[in-house]
Design a protein around this motif. Structure first.
Motif, PDB file in Angstrom:
ATOM      1  N   GLN A   1     -14.499   6.184   0.979  1.00  0.00           N
ATOM      2  CA  GLN A   1     -15.819   5.566   1.071  1.00  0.00           C
ATOM      3  C   GLN A   1     -16.217   5.247   2.511  1.00  0.00           C
ATOM      4  O   GLN A   1     -17.246   4.620   2.746  1.00  0.00           O
ATOM      5  N   GLY A   2     -15.388   5.669   3.454  1.00  0.00           N
ATOM      6  CA  GLY A   2     -15.729   5.509   4.864  1.00  0.00           C
ATOM      7  C   GLY A   2     -15.106   4.329   5.564  1.00  0.00           C
ATOM      8  O   GLY A   2     -15.413   4.068   6.739  1.00  0.00           O
ATOM      9  N   ALA A   3     -14.219   3.608   4.904  1.00  0.00           N
ATOM     10  CA  ALA A   3     -13.589   2.443   5.511  1.00  0.00           C
ATOM     11  C   ALA A   3     -12.392   2.843   6.365  1.00  0.00           C
ATOM     12  O   ALA A   3     -11.756   3.876   6.126  1.00  0.00           O
ATOM     13  N   GLY A   4     -12.093   2.017   7.350  1.00  0.00           N
ATOM     14  CA  GLY A   4     -10.832   2.114   8.066  1.00  0.00           C
ATOM     15  C   GLY A   4      -9.852   1.176   7.386  1.00  0.00           C
ATOM     16  O   GLY A   4     -10.213   0.052   7.040  1.00  0.00           O
ATOM     17  N   VAL A   5      -8.621   1.626   7.183  1.00  0.00           N
ATOM     18  CA  VAL A   5      -7.671   0.840   6.402  1.00  0.00           C
ATOM     19  C   VAL A   5      -6.350   0.670   7.140  1.00  0.00           C
ATOM     20  O   VAL A   5      -5.781   1.634   7.661  1.00  0.00           O
ATOM     21  N   ALA A   6      -5.873  -0.580   7.144  1.00  0.00           N
ATOM     22  CA  ALA A   6      -4.512  -0.889   7.575  1.00  0.00           C
ATOM     23  C   ALA A   6      -3.668  -1.004   6.316  1.00  0.00           C
ATOM     24  O   ALA A   6      -3.935  -1.857   5.464  1.00  0.00           O
TER      25      ALA A   6
ATOM     26  N   ALA B   1       0.800  -1.236   0.000  1.00  0.00           N
ATOM     27  CA  ALA B   1       0.000   0.000   0.000  1.00  0.00           C
ATOM     28  C   ALA B   1       0.825   1.275   0.000  1.00  0.00           C
ATOM     29  O   ALA B   1       0.268   2.365   0.078  1.00  0.00           O
ATOM     30  N   ALA B   2       2.133   1.181  -0.122  1.00  0.00           N
ATOM     31  CA  ALA B   2       2.953   2.388  -0.067  1.00  0.00           C
ATOM     32  C   ALA B   2       2.945   3.164  -1.372  1.00  0.00           C
ATOM     33  O   ALA B   2       3.356   4.327  -1.401  1.00  0.00           O
ATOM     34  N   ARG B   3       2.465   2.523  -2.436  1.00  0.00           N
ATOM     35  CA  ARG B   3       2.484   3.207  -3.739  1.00  0.00           C
ATOM     36  C   ARG B   3       1.544   2.482  -4.701  1.00  0.00           C
ATOM     37  O   ARG B   3       1.001   1.436  -4.380  1.00  0.00           O
TER      38      ARG B   3
ATOM     39  N   LEU C   1      -1.869   1.887  -2.950  1.00  0.00           N
ATOM     40  CA  LEU C   1      -2.128   3.189  -2.340  1.00  0.00           C
ATOM     41  C   LEU C   1      -3.419   3.790  -2.890  1.00  0.00           C
ATOM     42  O   LEU C   1      -4.221   4.341  -2.126  1.00  0.00           O
ATOM     43  N   ALA C   2      -3.644   3.675  -4.191  1.00  0.00           N
ATOM     44  CA  ALA C   2      -4.882   4.191  -4.785  1.00  0.00           C
ATOM     45  C   ALA C   2      -6.097   3.491  -4.183  1.00  0.00           C
ATOM     46  O   ALA C   2      -7.126   4.131  -3.915  1.00  0.00           O
ATOM     47  N   THR C   3      -5.985   2.190  -3.941  1.00  0.00           N
ATOM     48  CA  THR C   3      -7.091   1.432  -3.347  1.00  0.00           C
ATOM     49  C   THR C   3      -7.337   1.874  -1.914  1.00  0.00           C
ATOM     50  O   THR C   3      -8.489   2.070  -1.496  1.00  0.00           O
ATOM     51  N   ALA C   4      -6.271   2.028  -1.144  1.00  0.00           N
ATOM     52  CA  ALA C   4      -6.413   2.465   0.244  1.00  0.00           C
ATOM     53  C   ALA C   4      -7.093   3.831   0.310  1.00  0.00           C
ATOM     54  O   ALA C   4      -8.003   4.051   1.116  1.00  0.00           O
ATOM     55  N   ARG C   5      -6.668   4.750  -0.539  1.00  0.00           N
ATOM     56  CA  ARG C   5      -7.269   6.086  -0.545  1.00  0.00           C
ATOM     57  C   ARG C   5      -8.748   6.046  -0.913  1.00  0.00           C
ATOM     58  O   ARG C   5      -9.575   6.742  -0.307  1.00  0.00           O
TER      59      ARG C   5
END
Length: 248
Positions: A26-31, A11-13, A17-21
């Motif tokens: 959309q209101g999710a909490g992300v690790a 998820a660093a790039r 990263l686009a998915t995490a953002r």
């Protein structure tokens, strides 16, 4: 507390990263998980929980799940995006290079999914594995990378068949050529032109376009979708991937 909790690896790039953002929007909490601790710390600030772990190391994967549960209390989605690329001819692919690709691209998907399964059983959650069109159609210089991604697709169907009993959905996204910083740095103009000629939509995809399909598969809108291999490639898979410019 966010309504949905996701782990996104790699998820660093890029696509991760686009998915995490997008999930956060959309209101999710992300690790956010990545072994590049320095880059992860930069991008995860004000975005989510930064977990600097290597998905190919079993103990670190277990810690990834434990830390997420301690922080958020549940896990609803696992996006297995972490991956490495190593393009070389068969004769130039040493076993060490082969294993370096497999331990992240395949072993990492297996380890993360297995570790997260108890939590996903509790939430009746979902897994999205990220493969590649290189796993659907053979091409030059991809003996390790392409084989690892083909294995991820079959692993997806194995997981969907077994974990469906617990209400866990498992799907796979196969990106085609994506306009990332790395791709634009290493693709010559000849290769770019050849890709555009071979892709029915005549362009590279974007990280955000891949992320939107991933987010859909994690959502309730995809509640009856499991065991599917979805190409997000502008139609490229239907035309083949053996471009002359890539053989030089």
């Amino acid at each position: 507390m966010p309504q949905r909790i996701a782990i996104v690896t790699g998820a660093a790039r890029g696509i991760g990263l686009a998915t995490a953002r997008l999930l956060v929007s959309q209101g999710a909490g992300v690790a956010l998980v990545d072994r590049d601790a320095e880059e992860l710390a930069k991008v995860a600030e004000n975005l989510g929980l930064a977990l600097p772990y290597d998905v190919s190391v079993p103990d670190q994967v277990e810690q990834m799940v434990d830390d997420t549960l301690k922080h958020f209390g549940r896990i609803d989605t696992l996006v297995n995006n972490a991956g490495v690329a190593d393009f070389a001819p068969i004769e130039g692919t040493t076993f060490e290079r082969w294993r370096r690709v497999m331990e992240t691209n395949l072993d990492g998907v297996f380890l993360c999914s297995q570790a997260a399964t108890p939590a996903l059983r509790a939430s009746k959650g979902s897994i999205v594995n990220i493969a590649s069109i290189s796993g659907l159609r053979a091409s030059t210089l991809r003996v390790a990378y392409g084989t690892s991604k083909a294995a991820v697709m079959h692993l997806t169907q194995q997981q969907a068949s077994e974990l469906g009993e617990y209400g866990i959905r498992v799907n796979c996204v196969c990106p085609g050529p994506v306009r990332t910083k790395l791709a634009m740095a290493v693709h010559s103009q000849e290769i770019i032109d050849a890709y555009h000629d071979a892709i029915p939509l005549n362009r590279y995809g974007t990280e955000d376009e891949i992320a939107r399909v991933i987010a859909f598969l994690t959502s309730d809108d995809a509640s009856y979708v499991t065991g599917q291999i979805i190409s997000v490639d502008g139609g490229f898979q239907s035309t083949g991937i053996g471009l002359p410019a890539l053989r030089q």
